[in-house]
Write a protein that holds these residues in place. Structure first.
Motif, PDB file in Angstrom:
ATOM      1  N   PRO A 129      33.067  -1.442 -28.519  1.00 21.88           N
ATOM      2  CA  PRO A 129      32.895  -2.639 -26.909  1.00 21.88           C
ATOM      3  C   PRO A 129      33.745  -1.648 -26.239  1.00 21.88           C
ATOM      4  CG  PRO A 129      34.018  -3.999 -28.365  1.00 21.88           C
ATOM      5  CD  PRO A 129      33.878  -2.943 -29.101  1.00 21.88           C
TER       6      PRO A 129
ATOM      7  N   SER B 180      31.309 -13.584 -30.438  1.00 21.72           N
ATOM      8  CA  SER B 180      32.378 -13.773 -29.415  1.00 21.72           C
ATOM      9  C   SER B 180      33.888 -14.243 -29.082  1.00 21.72           C
ATOM     10  CB  SER B 180      31.930 -13.640 -27.755  1.00 21.72           C
ATOM     11  OG  SER B 180      33.105 -13.481 -27.030  1.00 21.72           O
TER      12      SER B 180
ATOM     13  N   GLU C  46      31.268  -8.537 -28.784  1.00 26.38           N
ATOM     14  CA  GLU C  46      30.434  -8.338 -27.471  1.00 26.38           C
ATOM     15  C   GLU C  46      29.617  -9.692 -27.109  1.00 26.38           C
ATOM     16  OE1 GLU C  46      28.594  -4.917 -27.643  1.00 26.38           O
ATOM     17  OE2 GLU C  46      29.392  -3.464 -27.732  1.00 26.38           O
TER      18      GLU C  46
ATOM     19  N   THR D 227      27.517 -12.040 -24.106  1.00 27.39           N
ATOM     20  CA  THR D 227      26.242 -11.573 -23.032  1.00 27.39           C
ATOM     21  C   THR D 227      26.199 -12.869 -22.604  1.00 27.39           C
ATOM     22  OG1 THR D 227      25.391 -10.008 -24.643  1.00 27.39           O
ATOM     23  CG2 THR D 227      24.140 -11.154 -22.815  1.00 27.39           C
TER      24      THR D 227
ATOM     25  N   GLU E 145      21.724  -3.482 -31.006  1.00 25.81           N
ATOM     26  CA  GLU E 145      23.445  -4.525 -30.463  1.00 25.81           C
ATOM     27  C   GLU E 145      22.868  -5.962 -32.233  1.00 25.81           C
ATOM     28  OE1 GLU E 145      23.699  -5.811 -26.790  1.00 25.81           O
ATOM     29  OE2 GLU E 145      24.372  -4.463 -26.063  1.00 25.81           O
TER      30      GLU E 145
END
Length: 543
Positions: free
Chosen positions: A48, A94, A236, A238, A455
């Motif tokens: 990332p 995350s 990661e 979102t 992803e």
């Protein structure tokens, strides 16, 4: 109709072209060094990028954020990631806190626009109505139009695929490479990877993208960096708004998630028509995208809406606030319920599912209890990893809750074998169908398609191919295997509703590509692509 367990002609069978390849057995030191450097460069693409800014949610100001070196340092070997969730396009993970890109009011309106109603159509898109049966003639006309336009896409994809792979069978090269890695023949494996790289691309047709994705995972396995790369991909984050847009793009191209949600919501609506309190225990609630359509429908119930209680269950996040995301989901759903005047109560649980006690679910006497789990059981470890199987422990918890209904949807896969080459072949067949499906339904330059393939599919493939033991959390089973597990746990299957099945088949035929499959077997609703069953849904009650 294939049951998804085998690998028939339509499911990605590989004709053997092993004799067509002459693989040198010896390389110079400079060649090996070049191969190693190339592998490191490919692996680095997955790491990332750090953003120096985050948004302080309390004060709405921008503040500096320091890099979490302990989470992402290249020197770390096999750092464990306990933030594991589904494969689905609803899923994101995350170890850091998220920045919210839109306010709650705007997000609530997006729920209405994207999850509940389709543009000008004021009817919920994720609930079917008994009182308004589909017109069969209309369905047939839509079917002809949809299949005609999509048919052109399909032939273009096939033509391109034939041109690019005339001289090489990428799937055979991949299997040969996996066999070389399994037997620790690193020189042959590196040469095969070199050939695969020459003919694959993340921007090409479906088979080229598939080969690129699997080559990344094979290189990581060869280098021993699979867990590190998978952890970085999983770290990661979102925002819910961005994930909602990605989810909408996915269900526009592919019916799998939408049909599973319609099946679960419709079954629940039909069973709760006279309930005063509905308590949904959602195993793997994530962003809660399943529930706005149901909430909207409940708000329109004659005599007023019932009280809705949702117990949202997720795995804990890393950091100081392990339950933050599951709590954020509750706040969004509460706002949505307030908007539609549905009485609402929410309980957030963030812990390993197999460690949850029945009293934590806070089940009250007299309420309609529904347990919901869509596509997430595949991430639970099984008896091949730990003696006390978390899968069976979670199913025992479901039975202990004595629900009025258990809605269960699974990823139908056979790539959970302990033997690497067997697992590799099955994963290759499974993901061949998914990459081919995207190739037929989304443009090659589509940014959302690239995001999915890198992803989501890329992350899952990395875990299946390059991780082992408790770090391998992508462990799907077939619907027949889950049927045995559920029955053993003391559950019995409810029959499928013939009218609902008819409407779902009509909906998919009318709005999606002709190669999508909706079928049934053993009281399971099956969904697939070109004969390969990819997802299955069913409803259960205590025996």
């Amino acid at each position: 109709m294939s049951n998804g367990n085998g690998s028939g002609d339509g499911n990605g069978v590989v004709s053997s072209y092993a004799g067509n390849f002459v693989v040198p057995n010896f390389f110079s030191g400079s060649d090996l060094e070049l191969q190693f450097k190339r592998g490191v460069e490919e692996a680095n693409k997955f790491l990332p990028k750090f953003s120096p800014l985050v948004i302080d949610l309390e004060s709405n100001v921008v503040v500096k954020a320091e890099k979490e070196e302990r989470d992402y340092s290249p020197n770390l070997k096999g750092k464990k990631n306990h933030d594991r969730e589904d494969d689905g396009f609803e899923d994101e993970r995350s170890n850091k806190q998220s920045a919210v890109s839109v306010d709650e009011t705007e997000l609530s309106e997006m729920f209405d626009k994207l999850l509940v109603c389709n543009g000008r159509d004021e009817k919920p898109s994720c609930i079917l109505h008994y009182e308004a049966p589909e017109n069969e003639v209309k369905c047939s006309k839509q079917n002809g139009l949809a299949n005609g336009s999509n048919g052109k896409k399909k032939s273009r994809a096939k033509k391109s695929q034939g041109n690019n792979n005339e001289a090489v069978d990428l799937r055979t090269l991949l299997i040969l490479c996996a066999q070389s890695i399994s037997s620790d023949d690193r020189r042959t494996a590196n040469e095969l990877l070199k050939q695969i790289r020459q003919h694959s691309s993340p921007f090409g047709d479906g088979s080229q993208r598939l080969a690129h994705c699997f080559a990344n995972a094979l290189e990581a396995r060869l280098a021993g960096t699979g867990t590190q790369i998978y952890t970085a991909l999983s770290a990661e984050k979102t925002s819910a708004a961005d994930m909602l847009k990605a989810y909408q793009a996915y269900i526009s191209a592919c019916p799998f998630k939408k049909v599973a949600i319609i099946f679960a919501n419709h079954s629940l609506m039909h069973a709760t028509s006279s309930a005063d309190v509905i308590h949904i225990v959602d195993l793997g609630i994530l962003y809660g995208f399943q529930w706005p359509a149901l909430i909207y429908r409940l708000s329109k119930r004659p005599g007023g809406p019932p009280k809705l209680r949702i117990t949202g269950i997720e795995l804990p996040q890393g950091g100081f606030r392990p339950a933050e995301r599951v709590q954020e989901t509750g706040r969004r759903l509460a706002k949505y319920c307030e908007r539609h005047n549905v009485p609402f109560e929410y309980i957030a649980i963030a812990k390993k599912w197999e460690n949850i006690r029945i009293d934590e679910l806070k089940i009250n006497k007299g309420e309609f209890v529904a347990v919901n789990c869509l596509f997430r059981c595949k991430n639970l470890l099984d008896e091949t990893v730990v003696v006390s199987s978390p899968r069976d422990a979670v199913l025992r918890l479901v039975r202990q809750a004595n629900p009025n209904m258990f809605m269960h949807a699974i990823v139908n896969g056979s790539y959970n074998a302990p033997f690497f080459v067997t697992r590799f072949r099955e994963a290759l067949f499974h993901f061949t169908a998914l990459f081919d499906m995207l190739d037929a339904n989304m443009g090659r330059e589509d940014q959302m398609r690239m995001k999915f393939e890198k992803e989501f599919y890329g992350r899952e493939v990395m875990n299946v191919i390059a991780c082992e033991g408790s770090e391998r959390v992508e462990r799907p089973e077939t619907y027949k295997q889950w049927q045995v597990r559920n029955r053993k746990a003391g559950m019995k299957q409810l029959p499928l509703d013939p009218l609902l099945m008819k409407k779902l088949k009509c909906k998919v035929r009318g709005k999606y590509h002709e190669d999508f499959v909706v079928d049934e077997d053993g009281e399971w609703l099956l969904q697939g692509w070109k004969g390969r069953i990819v997802y299955a849904s069913s409803a259960w009650v205590p025996a």
